[in-house]
Motif scaffolding. Sequence first.
Motif, PDB file in Angstrom:
ATOM      1  N   GLY A 124       0.805  -1.218   0.000  1.00 44.07           N
ATOM      2  CA  GLY A 124       0.000   0.000   0.000  1.00 44.07           C
ATOM      3  C   GLY A 124       0.834   1.263   0.000  1.00 44.07           C
ATOM      4  O   GLY A 124       0.435   2.278  -0.578  1.00 44.07           O
ATOM      5  N   MET A 191      -2.190   6.557  -0.873  1.00 40.68           N
ATOM      6  CA  MET A 191      -2.162   5.104  -0.948  1.00 40.68           C
ATOM      7  C   MET A 191      -3.370   4.555  -1.697  1.00 40.68           C
ATOM      8  O   MET A 191      -3.272   3.551  -2.400  1.00 40.68           O
ATOM      9  CB  MET A 191      -2.113   4.514   0.465  1.00 40.68           C
ATOM     10  CG  MET A 191      -0.866   4.876   1.243  1.00 40.68           C
ATOM     11  SD  MET A 191      -0.863   4.137   2.893  1.00 40.68           S
ATOM     12  CE  MET A 191       0.656   4.830   3.559  1.00 40.68           C
ATOM     13  N   ILE A 192      -4.523   5.190  -1.539  1.00 33.20           N
ATOM     14  CA  ILE A 192      -5.749   4.750  -2.207  1.00 33.20           C
ATOM     15  C   ILE A 192      -6.103   5.780  -3.275  1.00 33.20           C
ATOM     16  O   ILE A 192      -6.608   6.861  -2.976  1.00 33.20           O
ATOM     17  CB  ILE A 192      -6.913   4.589  -1.205  1.00 33.20           C
ATOM     18  CG1 ILE A 192      -6.528   3.607  -0.100  1.00 33.20           C
ATOM     19  CG2 ILE A 192      -8.168   4.115  -1.921  1.00 33.20           C
ATOM     20  CD1 ILE A 192      -7.591   3.449   0.967  1.00 33.20           C
TER      21      ILE A 192
END
Length: 252
Positions: A124, A191-192
């Motif tokens: 991640g 990360m997302i």
Amino acid sequence: RRSVVWAIWLIGAFYLFTLVLGYGASALIGSERILAAPGGVNSAAPLLAFELGGSILLGLISAVAFATILAVVAGLTITAAASFAHDIYASVICKGKVDPDGEVKVARRTVVVIGLLSILGGIGAQGQNVAFLVALAFAVAASANLPTILYSLFWRKFNTQGAIWSMYGGLGSAILLIALSPVVSGGEKSMIQGADFSVFPLSNPGIVSIPLAFFLGWLGTTLSRTTEDPMKQAEMEVRSLTGVGAEKATDH
């Protein structure tokens, strides 16, 4: 105490040197070349080593970095597994009624779980600035531990409730603020990707979570109805400053 002072100065000087390395790499190599290299900003130190000492210094720096990463990962994994097996499983869950073999089995399983979680976390955080991730780890650790350590050393009225409020409040607030920050979502390098639930505008939670942990430690101690034993407080002060009475290693 003398060794602690030496360690503090050496570690502090080391992290100040990282600023010199960063600015030196930017001056000698150039920001564009660093960003274009594999690894982006994380390649600044290897590129600086290659610029100053060629392949020999680059190989030396790479070997030192690899050995350091391996040692840190191994040390943290063993420490976390031993802490969970001894402090949580044996002392809290089993109330001290567990044989050494069972404790070792739990520690081994904990190592596997920690390894899997670390791999998922590394995937991640892929592409993130390593120095920034280290700063995040420092912020979380300081939020959970710094107020309790300082209060325990310098405030005689500090008690168990204050320590619990400080540790859990600081740790929880730091993790929550990171989850709601641009580090996880809402940024170009989050990360997302494709999601935006960032409410906290700062990337590092330390400026909020650390003072909050200090406040919770004070509040928990102030609202506590229990009275600490002055003799125990004096004993704790002597043990914390000198190390007298520290537990020895146990056989497994």
